[in-house]
Design an enzyme around this catalytic site. Structure first.
Site, short mmCIF file in Angstrom:
data_model
loop_
_atom_site.label_atom_id
_atom_site.label_comp_id
_atom_site.label_asym_id
_atom_site.label_seq_id
_atom_site.Cartn_x
_atom_site.Cartn_y
_atom_site.Cartn_z
N THR A 94 25.09 -16.88 10.97
CA THR A 94 24.44 -18.39 11.29
C THR A 94 23.63 -18.17 12.74
O THR A 94 24.54 -18.18 13.70
CB THR A 94 25.43 -19.57 11.26
N LYS A 169 21.59 -24.38 6.59
CA LYS A 169 22.92 -24.25 7.07
C LYS A 169 23.22 -25.14 8.19
O LYS A 169 24.13 -25.71 8.54
CB LYS A 169 23.10 -22.67 7.42
N LYS A 244 29.12 -24.42 17.72
CA LYS A 244 28.02 -23.42 17.97
C LYS A 244 26.95 -23.84 16.67
O LYS A 244 25.72 -24.12 17.15
CB LYS A 244 28.56 -22.03 17.72
#
Length: 300
Positions: A94, A169, A244
């Site tokens: 990611t 995502k 994050k």
């Protein structure tokens, strides 16, 4: 059967790679952590001494790395020119959309087909082969990647061109972070108002407050299906990783000129939880900070 190089065997990659072995592929794995590599080899993966060794004769290269800087470094220094020219590249990390598009452009310029394929589902889904994959790349690259992703997945969805998987995502996880935070707040408020947590779950899980955070990943122990809350918030999806992802979403929103106030509020809450030592706990553990029962871990 294909020869697959799998680079990055952390909490997610370590569960994903063995599912490719179970599907009949020859998997040559590498990680800087010998302990992680040992675990993968115990589950049928072959051992490589370096990324270059892993990719040397691979049909497919799959990476699951911590951040964009690692993805860029590994592909530029250890995959491009080291993997066969016809190898298919699949990055499941990611990272930010810009970095994903950059590395896919560089791969294309060197003759490789590549997709970005970040995942959703957590550690248990990685081990169980039930992750959801959001894939960015050309139609041709997606068609080639899909058979190698499916042994690790319950859903494989083509999100669009290069970087689209990463876009999906971070938007998805912004929803997840915000809904989990408000779910935790609601449970704390419900208890303060005298409601039994199980009774509130029974009501809200069948009413308009229903969400994945409520029904599938309830943040209260012994309520609903088994979750990390039943294991002192160990395992699952670390709060530091949620932070994050939220920061990636906020940076993307800034670049796109989109106001995301709820996302910003969620980021602030998770930043506080991580600063108070909760980074390694599951992200649903933020409920302990909200109900003021969180105790900052003592430094050893």
């Amino acid at each position: 059967m294909a020869k697959i190089a799998f680079i990055g065997l952390g909490h997610m990659g370590g569960g994903m790679a063995p599912n490719l072995v179970k599907a009949g592929h020859e998997v040559r794995a590498f990680d800087l952590s010998q302990q992680a590599l040992d675990r993968a080899c115990e589950q049928g993966c072959g051992r490589a001494g370096s990324t270059e060794e892993a990719v040397a004769d691979a049909d497919v290269v799959i990476t699951m790395l911590p951040a964009a800087k690692h993805v860029l470094e590994v592909y530029r220094n250890n995959v491009f020119g080291k993997a066969p020219a016809n190898a298919l590249l699949i990055d499941c990390s990611t990272i930010d959309v810009g970095s994903a598009r950059t590395i896919e452009e560089e791969a294309s310029a060197k003759g490789y087909e590549m997709v970005d394929a970040p995942v959703s589902g957590g550690i248990a889904a990685a081990a169980g082969g039930t992750l959801a994959f959001m894939v960015g790349g050309s139609d041709e690259a997606f068609a080639k990647a899909r058979p190698f992703i499916e042994p690790m997945a319950k859903a494989v969805i083509h999100a669009g061109g290069p970087g689209a998987g990463q876009a999906a995502k971070i938007c998805n996880n912004m929803i997840l972070g915000a809904t989990m935070a408000v779910t935790c707040e609601a449970f704390v408020l419900a208890q303060k108002l005298g409601l039994d947590p199980q009774v509130f779950f029974d009501i809200s899980s069948q009413a308009s407050g229903q969400s994945w955070s409520m029904t599938t990943y309830c943040p209260v122990p012994n309520v609903g299906p088994r979750t990390p809350a039943d294991n002192d918030y160990e395992g699952g999806f670390a709060a530091a990783l949620m932070l994050k992802d939220l920061r990636l979403a906020l940076e993307a929103a800034k670049q796109a000129g989109v106001d995301v106030e709820m996302g910003e509020e969620a980021e602030e809450l998770y930043a506080e939880f991580v600063e108070k030592g909760g980074g390694n706990k599951d992200f649903s553990g933020i409920i302990k900070m909200i109900d003021q029962s969180w105790k900052v871990p003592q430094q050893s």
